[in-house]
Write an enzyme that holds these catalytic residues in place. Structure first.
Site, PDB file in Angstrom:
ATOM      1  N   GLU A 282     -20.740   3.098  -8.170  1.00 34.03           N
ATOM      2  CA  GLU A 282     -20.454   3.063  -6.740  1.00 34.03           C
ATOM      3  C   GLU A 282     -19.192   3.841  -6.406  1.00 34.03           C
ATOM      4  O   GLU A 282     -18.168   3.259  -6.044  1.00 34.03           O
ATOM      5  CB  GLU A 282     -20.255   1.606  -6.297  1.00 34.03           C
ATOM      6  CG  GLU A 282     -21.436   0.713  -6.551  1.00 34.03           C
ATOM      7  CD  GLU A 282     -21.126  -0.760  -6.295  1.00 34.03           C
ATOM      8  OE1 GLU A 282     -19.935  -1.137  -6.249  1.00 34.03           O
ATOM      9  OE2 GLU A 282     -22.069  -1.514  -6.155  1.00 34.03           O
ATOM     10  N   ARG A 285     -13.873   7.071  -3.642  1.00 30.46           N
ATOM     11  CA  ARG A 285     -12.804   8.064  -3.694  1.00 30.46           C
ATOM     12  C   ARG A 285     -13.234   9.386  -4.334  1.00 30.46           C
ATOM     13  O   ARG A 285     -12.922  10.462  -3.836  1.00 30.46           O
ATOM     14  CB  ARG A 285     -11.634   7.469  -4.500  1.00 30.46           C
ATOM     15  CG  ARG A 285     -10.362   8.289  -4.472  1.00 30.46           C
ATOM     16  CD  ARG A 285      -9.318   7.685  -5.433  1.00 30.46           C
ATOM     17  NE  ARG A 285      -9.157   6.261  -5.261  1.00 30.46           N
ATOM     18  CZ  ARG A 285      -8.370   5.692  -4.351  1.00 30.46           C
ATOM     19  NH1 ARG A 285      -7.638   6.429  -3.579  1.00 30.46           N
ATOM     20  NH2 ARG A 285      -8.316   4.374  -4.243  1.00 30.46           N
ATOM     21  N   ARG A 320      -1.901   5.288   3.282  1.00 27.82           N
ATOM     22  CA  ARG A 320      -1.732   5.142   1.831  1.00 27.82           C
ATOM     23  C   ARG A 320      -0.291   5.284   1.334  1.00 27.82           C
ATOM     24  O   ARG A 320       0.136   4.475   0.511  1.00 27.82           O
ATOM     25  CB  ARG A 320      -2.663   6.101   1.076  1.00 27.82           C
ATOM     26  CG  ARG A 320      -4.145   5.854   1.369  1.00 27.82           C
ATOM     27  CD  ARG A 320      -5.065   6.691   0.495  1.00 27.82           C
ATOM     28  NE  ARG A 320      -5.045   6.225  -0.880  1.00 27.82           N
ATOM     29  CZ  ARG A 320      -4.419   6.809  -1.867  1.00 27.82           C
ATOM     30  NH1 ARG A 320      -3.769   7.936  -1.676  1.00 27.82           N
ATOM     31  NH2 ARG A 320      -4.428   6.295  -3.068  1.00 27.82           N
ATOM     32  N   CYS A 351       7.441   3.810  14.808  1.00 29.94           N
ATOM     33  CA  CYS A 351       8.755   3.171  14.793  1.00 29.94           C
ATOM     34  C   CYS A 351       8.852   2.126  13.699  1.00 29.94           C
ATOM     35  O   CYS A 351       8.821   0.915  13.957  1.00 29.94           O
ATOM     36  CB  CYS A 351       9.064   2.596  16.171  1.00 29.94           C
ATOM     37  SG  CYS A 351       9.464   3.928  17.296  1.00 29.94           S
TER      38      CYS A 351
HETATM   39  C1  LIG Z   1     -14.123  -0.078  -2.915  1.00 30.09           C
HETATM   40  C2  LIG Z   1     -15.298  -0.344  -3.746  1.00 30.09           C
HETATM   41  C3  LIG Z   1     -15.880   0.685  -4.508  1.00 30.09           C
HETATM   42  C4  LIG Z   1     -15.355   2.090  -4.560  1.00 30.09           C
HETATM   43  O1  LIG Z   1     -14.116   2.258  -5.138  1.00 30.09           O
HETATM   44  P1  LIG Z   1     -13.560   3.748  -5.376  1.00 30.09           P
HETATM   45  O2  LIG Z   1     -12.288   3.527  -6.107  1.00 30.09           O
HETATM   46  O3  LIG Z   1     -13.346   4.369  -4.061  1.00 30.09           O
HETATM   47  O4  LIG Z   1     -14.568   4.475  -6.190  1.00 30.09           O
HETATM   48  C5  LIG Z   1     -17.020   0.373  -5.224  1.00 30.09           C
HETATM   49  N1  LIG Z   1     -17.553  -0.865  -5.231  1.00 30.09           N
HETATM   50  C6  LIG Z   1     -17.010  -1.880  -4.518  1.00 30.09           C
HETATM   51  C7  LIG Z   1     -17.639  -3.214  -4.540  1.00 30.09           C
HETATM   52  C8  LIG Z   1     -15.862  -1.658  -3.758  1.00 30.09           C
HETATM   53  O5  LIG Z   1     -15.332  -2.662  -3.071  1.00 30.09           O
END
Ligand SMILES: *Cc1c(COP(=O)(O)O)cnc(C)c1O
Length: 428
Positions: A282, A285, A320, A351
């Site tokens: 999944e 980033r 970030r 501010c």
């Molecule tokens: C945020 C998240 C991701 C993705 O994380 P990355 O670091 O952006 O790859 C994948 N799975 C779940 C359940 C998340 O909460």
């Protein structure tokens, strides 16, 4: 430097074939600029790295990184699935055209209303707690549902402590020790558990922690298979694959990374006789992180106790650096390769003292009116923006072959006030 910046004939930063200075003039600043081909390239590279090692492979784009509909549509075209973490993300994914069967909902601290929404939208549900499982079983439409569980494999990793989502301090998932019991309970309640999931953290640039999590999740899956008789349709290792933010950081060798993980995965499939389930990851980033730039204009150069370049974006626009202390590389858009001549702080317009994009950053000469480009602003950037200080959120443009499309209009003051009501008794 490892950011492969492109410059055009004028020497200006070029994004997807478009001149950054011209984009800023046309669409004003602050402005998010997204390079479509970077997203597609990242998706394809990652997909290929894994699928060539194991053909029953799926990716779910973790859309919280960037939920712009156009970005989601691009990933839908690429054949991605979606990792959604809220009903709003499910709604957005459906609108972007994803089939419900390709959306996996991994919520945490989920209400009954959210569970009902999930059931009615037909997406796949990845369960985070026993409470959620029991409450789900009481809702109509839940009978016989195919579900999976998010397991905390007691391993965590990430670029900041807020980004570690596995291990003993993490709020996510069910405990490793209770996994077998929870799968049995799910069967007793009439569900069909078909998947297992973990997501240990974000911004991981080293295969080792990921390998530990894979090993641990596979051992848990093996036990669940043996002791509860669960046949897994899919095993999902979550996201977390990092990108370099600092110029000296090296990119992950994604082919090697994939090979190490798939080798271990296959070894464990054999060890526990798990058949050939779909392997899922999944990424968020990795897919969108380096696709985008935040363009912001310097309006003030100020020497007080320190030297500051003040810009027209702030932590409301890109959180970030303030939230995680994250480094974002910054270049001057009309001379992106120029050598540093000074160190200074680059500060936003909010501010708050914490509103800094960079402290003691070596930079070339910067004057008022210069355009800066903040790199790697594609993930957890616009999606974490706010209207703090009553500042409308910026526009987003998508570029491809030098052509730009506005994919989100700049907000107005009216948008900031859109949902407010003043009680009649205060209207005199
Ligand atoms: C945020 C998240 C991701 C993705 O994380 P990355 O670091 O952006 O790859 C994948 N799975 C779940 C359940 C998340 O909460």
């Amino acid at each position: 430097m490892n950011f492969d910046l492109e410059t055009n004939k004028k020497g200006n930063l070029s994004i997807g074939g478009a001149d950054a200075l011209e984009l800023a003039d046309e669409y004003k600043t602050p402005l998010y600029v997204i390079d479509e081909m970077k997203i597609r390239g990242n998706y394809r590279r990652l997909y290929k790295a894994f699928s060539k090692q194991y053909d029953n492979f799926n990716m779910y784009y973790a859309c919280k990184a960037n939920t712009n509909l156009a970005v989601m549509k691009i990933l839908e075209e690429e054949g991605s699935g979606i990792d959604a973490v809220s009903p709003g993300e499910i709604y957005t994914s459906l609108l972007a055209g994803f089939d419900p069967s390709k959306i996996l909902y991994t919520g945490n601290n989920v209400t009954d209303e959210e569970l009902e929404f999930t059931i009615s939208s037909g997406v796949r549900l990845n369960i985070d707690s026993i409470s959620q499982l029991k409450r789900l079983s009481k809702l109509s439409g839940a009978e016989g549902m195919e579900i999976s569980f998010r397991v905390n494999p007691n391993v965590g990793a990430g670029h900041h402590k807020h980004c570690i989502t596995g291990g003993p301090l993490s709020k996510f998932g069910i405990m490793e020790e209770e996994a077998v019991e929870v799968y049995k309970l799910a069967q007793e309640l009439g569900f069909k558990p078909v998947g297992i999931h973990s997501h240990i953290g974000s911004g991981i640039l080293d295969p080792e922690p990921f390998m530990l999590a894979v090993r641990s999740l596979m051992d848990i899956a093996g036990r669940v298979h043996r002791e509860a008789g669960v046949e897994f349709d899919f095993i999902d290792f979550g996201g977390g694959i990092g990108i370099p933010y600092e110029p000296e950081e090296s990119k992950l060798d994604i082919d090697l990374f994939a090979q190490k993980i798939v080798d271990l995965f296959k070894e464990k499939l054999g060890e526990y006789d798990l058949g050939k389930p779909t392997m899922c990851i999944e990424p968020g980033r990795y897919i969108v992180g380096d696709s985008s730039y935040l363009l912001t204009r310097v309006n003030t150069v100020k020497q007080s106790y320190r030297k500051f370049a003040g810009v027209d974006a702030g932590f409301n626009t890109l959180l970030r650096p303030t939230m995680y202390g994250s480094y974002h590389h910054i270049v001057v858009a009309d001379k992106p390769g120029a050598e540093p001549t000074q160190t200074l702080d680059i500060a936003g317009d909010v501010c708050e003292s914490g509103d800094l994009f960079a402290r003691d950053r070596p930079m070339p000469d910067i004057g008022e009116g210069d355009l800066l480009a903040i790199l790697n602003a594609g993930a957890y950037s616009f999606s974490m923006s706010s209207q703090y200080n009553s500042r409308p959120r910026p526009a987003e443009v998508l570029v491809k072959n030098g052509e730009a499309d506005v994919i989100r209009e700049r907000e107005t003051f009216a948008d900031v006030l859109a949902k407010q009501n003043v009680p009649v008794r205060l209207l005199k």
